[in-house]
Design an enzyme around this catalytic site. Structure first.
Site, PDB file in Angstrom:
ATOM      1  N   SER A 138      47.215 -26.402 -34.573  1.00 51.43           N
ATOM      2  CA  SER A 138      46.826 -26.805 -35.921  1.00 51.43           C
ATOM      3  C   SER A 138      45.456 -27.451 -35.887  1.00 51.43           C
ATOM      4  O   SER A 138      45.098 -28.108 -34.903  1.00 51.43           O
ATOM      5  CB  SER A 138      47.838 -27.801 -36.494  1.00 51.43           C
ATOM      6  OG  SER A 138      47.349 -28.416 -37.676  1.00 51.43           O
ATOM      7  N   TYR A 151      52.659 -35.085 -36.578  1.00 46.87           N
ATOM      8  CA  TYR A 151      52.466 -33.646 -36.376  1.00 46.87           C
ATOM      9  C   TYR A 151      51.202 -33.382 -35.568  1.00 46.87           C
ATOM     10  O   TYR A 151      51.207 -32.591 -34.610  1.00 46.87           O
ATOM     11  CB  TYR A 151      52.383 -32.979 -37.742  1.00 46.87           C
ATOM     12  CG  TYR A 151      52.156 -31.490 -37.730  1.00 46.87           C
ATOM     13  CD1 TYR A 151      53.180 -30.611 -37.402  1.00 46.87           C
ATOM     14  CD2 TYR A 151      50.920 -30.947 -38.100  1.00 46.87           C
ATOM     15  CE1 TYR A 151      52.980 -29.238 -37.428  1.00 46.87           C
ATOM     16  CE2 TYR A 151      50.715 -29.583 -38.136  1.00 46.87           C
ATOM     17  CZ  TYR A 151      51.744 -28.728 -37.795  1.00 46.87           C
ATOM     18  OH  TYR A 151      51.553 -27.365 -37.815  1.00 46.87           O
TER      19      TYR A 151
END
Length: 255
Positions: A138, A151
């Site tokens: 990500s 995350y």
């Protein structure tokens, strides 16, 4: 024709990657924790020809022992050529409020599961003197984000693991690369929306959240990510390894 193993293949990016690879003539084995593979999102898009080269299997990759046993059988039975780590979960929370369970669950899916799978597949690929691993990370791994710290931390760890693994397996002709998407229209992204429409702040930015927006003025589609994965898996990328390709419309300003 190559045989490619993909996690998180039931829907979203995983399904888009699997579909494009099938359309290119490859065989695809998809793993996902969702039950009833015949009802997965990807199944609705398969023609009879594509379905003949598709195998969907329900497997919780957090169960490392049974996953290892299953993957060992698949590697040998299908002589797998590549692995795509596309499974992931997102827990939105401030770091000061993140529970031990939040950390354990996030690391189990986003870090430890792809590490175990990559180790197992890379060992097999090294013995064959060829192979390919592409992992979905990500762009949040590169930039601090409010409520995304949990995350982002898991994805940063995953990206760095992949770079180190790439260095180890390169002498055996095995390539390892990372794709780091930004905001992409998937079920995971939509869980962050309060309505059925994407918040305008995703595109224009929100200084209260220290977000700069997306310079290209649009969110990515799952197919955008799938195109990049297919490139990394192709012979066109035969000299590319240890790289991380950010696909975020410029949201992280090239950092």
């Amino acid at each position: 024709m190559k045989t490619i193993l993909i996690t998180g293949a039931a829907q979203g990016m995983g399904a888009a990657i699997a579909l494009q690879l099938l359309q290119q003539g490859h065989m695809v084995i998809g793993l996902d924790c969702q039950d009833q593979p015949e009802n997965w999102e990807i199944e609705q898009q398969l023609t009879p020809v594509l379905r003949s080269r598709w195998l969907g299997i329900t497997q919780d990759i957090r169960d490392y022992a049974t996953t290892q046993q299953l993957v060992a059988e698949l590697l040998l039975q299908y002589d797998v050529d590549a692995l795509v780590n596309a499974a992931g979960i997102l827990r939105m929370t401030r770091l000061l409020e993140a529970s031990t369970e939040d950390w354990q669950d996030s690391f189990a899916v986003n870090v430890l599961a792809p590490i175990h799978l990559s180790q197992q597949c890379a060992t097999f690929f090294c013995e064959k003197k060829q192979g390919n691993i592409v992992t979905i990370s990500s762009n949040s791994a590169r930039m601090p984000r409010l409520d995304l710290g949990l995350y982002a931390t898991t994805k940063a760890a995953l990206s760095h693991f992949c770079r180190n693994l790439a260095l180890e397996v390169a002498p055996f002709g095995v390539r390892v690369n990372v794709i780091s998407p930004g905001s992409t229209v998937t079920a995971m992204q939509k869980q962050l929306w309060s309505t059925s429409e994407a918040p305008s702040s995703i595109l224009t930015g929100d200084l209260s959240q220290f977000r700069t927006g997306i310079p290209l003025g649009k969110m990515a589609q799952a197919d955008d990510i799938a195109h990049a994965v297919c490139f990394f898996l192709s012979e066109q990328a035969a000299q590319i390894t240890m790289q991380e390709l950010v696909i975020d419309g410029g949201a992280t300003l090239g950092v």
